[in-house]
Design an enzyme around this catalytic site. Structure first.
Site, short mmCIF file in Angstrom:
data_model
loop_
_atom_site.label_atom_id
_atom_site.label_comp_id
_atom_site.label_asym_id
_atom_site.label_seq_id
_atom_site.Cartn_x
_atom_site.Cartn_y
_atom_site.Cartn_z
NE ARG A 73 -3.60 0.12 2.64
CZ ARG A 73 -4.17 0.39 3.83
NH1 ARG A 73 -4.14 -0.50 4.80
NH2 ARG A 73 -4.78 1.53 4.03
CD GLN A 132 -13.88 7.79 8.84
OE1 GLN A 132 -14.29 6.69 9.16
NE2 GLN A 132 -14.53 8.58 8.03
CG ASN A 133 -8.90 8.99 4.14
OD1 ASN A 133 -9.74 8.17 4.52
ND2 ASN A 133 -9.13 9.87 3.19
CG HIS A 136 -9.14 5.39 11.51
ND1 HIS A 136 -10.09 5.09 10.57
CD2 HIS A 136 -9.83 5.51 12.69
CE1 HIS A 136 -11.30 5.05 11.13
NE2 HIS A 136 -11.15 5.30 12.42
CB CYS A 161 11.30 2.38 23.14
SG CYS A 161 11.42 2.97 21.44
P1 OAD Z 1 -15.37 3.26 2.87
O1 OAD Z 1 -14.63 2.50 1.84
O2 OAD Z 1 -16.18 2.51 3.85
O3 OAD Z 1 -16.34 4.31 2.15
C1 OAD Z 1 -15.91 5.16 1.12
C2 OAD Z 1 -17.05 6.12 0.81
O4 OAD Z 1 -16.60 7.03 -0.18
C3 OAD Z 1 -18.30 5.44 0.25
O5 OAD Z 1 -19.44 5.96 0.92
C4 OAD Z 1 -18.31 5.86 -1.23
O6 OAD Z 1 -19.62 6.01 -1.73
C5 OAD Z 1 -17.60 7.21 -1.15
N1 OAD Z 1 -16.89 7.62 -2.37
C6 OAD Z 1 -16.19 6.86 -3.25
N2 OAD Z 1 -15.64 7.63 -4.21
C7 OAD Z 1 -15.97 8.92 -3.93
C8 OAD Z 1 -15.69 10.17 -4.53
N3 OAD Z 1 -14.93 10.29 -5.62
N4 OAD Z 1 -16.20 11.28 -3.97
C9 OAD Z 1 -16.99 11.21 -2.86
N5 OAD Z 1 -17.28 10.05 -2.24
C10 OAD Z 1 -16.79 8.92 -2.77
O7 OAD Z 1 -14.30 4.20 3.59
P2 OAD Z 1 -14.40 4.93 5.01
O8 OAD Z 1 -15.76 5.41 5.30
O9 OAD Z 1 -13.31 5.92 5.04
O10 OAD Z 1 -10.55 2.00 9.10
O11 OAD Z 1 -14.04 3.73 5.98
C11 OAD Z 1 -13.89 4.01 7.34
C12 OAD Z 1 -12.84 3.14 7.93
O12 OAD Z 1 -13.12 1.76 7.63
C13 OAD Z 1 -11.45 3.34 7.36
O13 OAD Z 1 -10.77 4.42 7.95
C14 OAD Z 1 -10.79 2.03 7.68
C15 OAD Z 1 -11.89 1.09 7.28
O14 OAD Z 1 -11.86 -0.16 7.83
C16 OAD Z 1 -9.42 1.47 9.57
O15 OAD Z 1 -8.58 0.98 8.86
C17 OAD Z 1 -9.30 1.55 11.07
#
Ligand code: OAD
Length: 294
Positions: free
Chosen positions: A126, A157-158, A175, A186
């Site tokens: 990644r 969250q990114n 996150h 340490c």
């Molecule tokens: P998701 O993959 O769950 O959701 C991504 C969101 O972005 C979806 O609702 C899509 O519809 C939207 N999307 C995609 N392309 C887009 C664009 N060009 N413009 C606007 N929206 C768009 O990702 P997160 O909600 O960030 O946690 O997921 C939350 C957490 O779940 C992450 O931080 C990660 C994951 O497991 C950890 O790793 C702790």
């Protein structure tokens, strides 16, 4: 209809559970950005259960722009969708990362304990992919908003670090960050941009390094969460951009902001569980919509 019946219906509306749905509309030659959140309310009228559709609100992107530039405190919450147009895969959805990989094998403390090499290989792949990617117009617009408003907080969250590259400054990384490493012995946290990274990586103290990200089953940093609560509770306007709204506590920040009186604008290519609570859902790509607010 008699006025008192309107009053009765209004009372039922106010008490009734609401069922919101987003309603696409066209703006400026066919580009879908307008939304509205009408609500269908069950109501007893003349002894018969009927459905009324109420237009809850109707805003254009110009209304949102006006609100933005009249706001004193703006908070932005982002998820993987903000980085999608840079080429970073999202987690959910048809081609999301969690379709091809099992989080329990790669993103838990147990997985790392059992097989640190496998986990590091996944994070390294990644990191290598990310090292070739750049912030997009959505990230850049968010950084520009920060320069222009009085109080600004970005909660993300990114873990990809693209907001930093776009020039955002006041960032809460709920996150963690994939470009930092943390020593299991340490506790030292350091930036490390090696891509590829040496597997396994070790600290100067001899301890094993892990990615400084939050894994499933782990607590978020207290200080990051406290700052995020403060920024959500005290903003006049919150943008919720590119998150599926299913991972808490991040998703609940939007609800807190709403409860504390903020105007909540969601930007997403799809509806999410947060659409019900947002004042506005602008349907479309963040990289298309955000620059239009400048
Ligand atoms: P998701 O993959 O769950 O959701 C991504 C969101 O972005 C979806 O609702 C899509 O519809 C939207 N999307 C995609 N392309 C887009 C664009 N060009 N413009 C606007 N929206 C768009 O990702 P997160 O909600 O960030 O946690 O997921 C939350 C957490 O779940 C992450 O931080 C990660 C994951 O497991 C950890 O790793 C702790």
């Amino acid at each position: 209809m008699e006025w008192h019946i309107y009053e009765q219906i209004q009372e039922i509306i106010d008490k009734a559970p609401t069922f919101h749905y987003t309603h696409g509309a066209f703006w400026n030659g066919g580009y879908v950005i307008i939304h509205s959140l009408p609500r269908r309310i069950p109501a007893i009228y003349g002894g018969v259960l009927q459905q009324f559709t109420m237009q809850k609100a109707y805003y254009t992107i110009h209304d949102v722009k006006e609100r933005l530039w009249h706001s004193k405190a703006v908070t932005v919450l982002t998820g993987a969708g903000i980085s999608a147009e840079s080429g970073v895969p999202t987690f959910r959805g048809k081609v999301g990362l969690w379709k091809n990989f099992r989080p329990e094998d790669l993103a838990t403390p147990e997985a790392f304990k059992n097989n640190p090499k496998l986990v590091w290989e996944w994070y390294d792949s990644r990191r290598q992919a990310l090292s070739r990617l750049k912030p997009n117009a959505g990230h850049i617009a968010i950084a520009e908003i920060e320069r222009r408003v009085k109080e600004f907080t970005l909660i993300t969250q990114n873990v990809d670090g693209l907001h930093h590259l776009a020039g955002s400054k006041n960032i809460i990384e709920l996150h963690g960050n994939i470009w930092r490493v943390r020593c299991l012995t340490c506790g030292e946290v350091d930036e490390n941009r090696d891509a590829p990274i040496k597997i396994l990586p070790f600290c100067e103290c001899g301890g094993l390094l892990r990615p400084d990200v939050v894994w499933f089953g782990e607590m978020l940093s207290d200080s990051a969460l406290t700052k995020a609560f403060v920024a959500s509770d005290n903003c006049d306007l919150m943008f919720v951009i590119g998150t599926s709204g299913v991972v808490h506590p991040a998703a609940s920040l939007a609800l807190r902001a709403k409860d504390e009186g903020a105007f909540v604008v969601e930007i997403n290519i799809d509806n999410t569980p947060l659409s019900v609570s947002a004042d506005v859902t602008l349907l479309g790509k963040a990289g298309d919509i955000m620059p239009q607010l400048l």
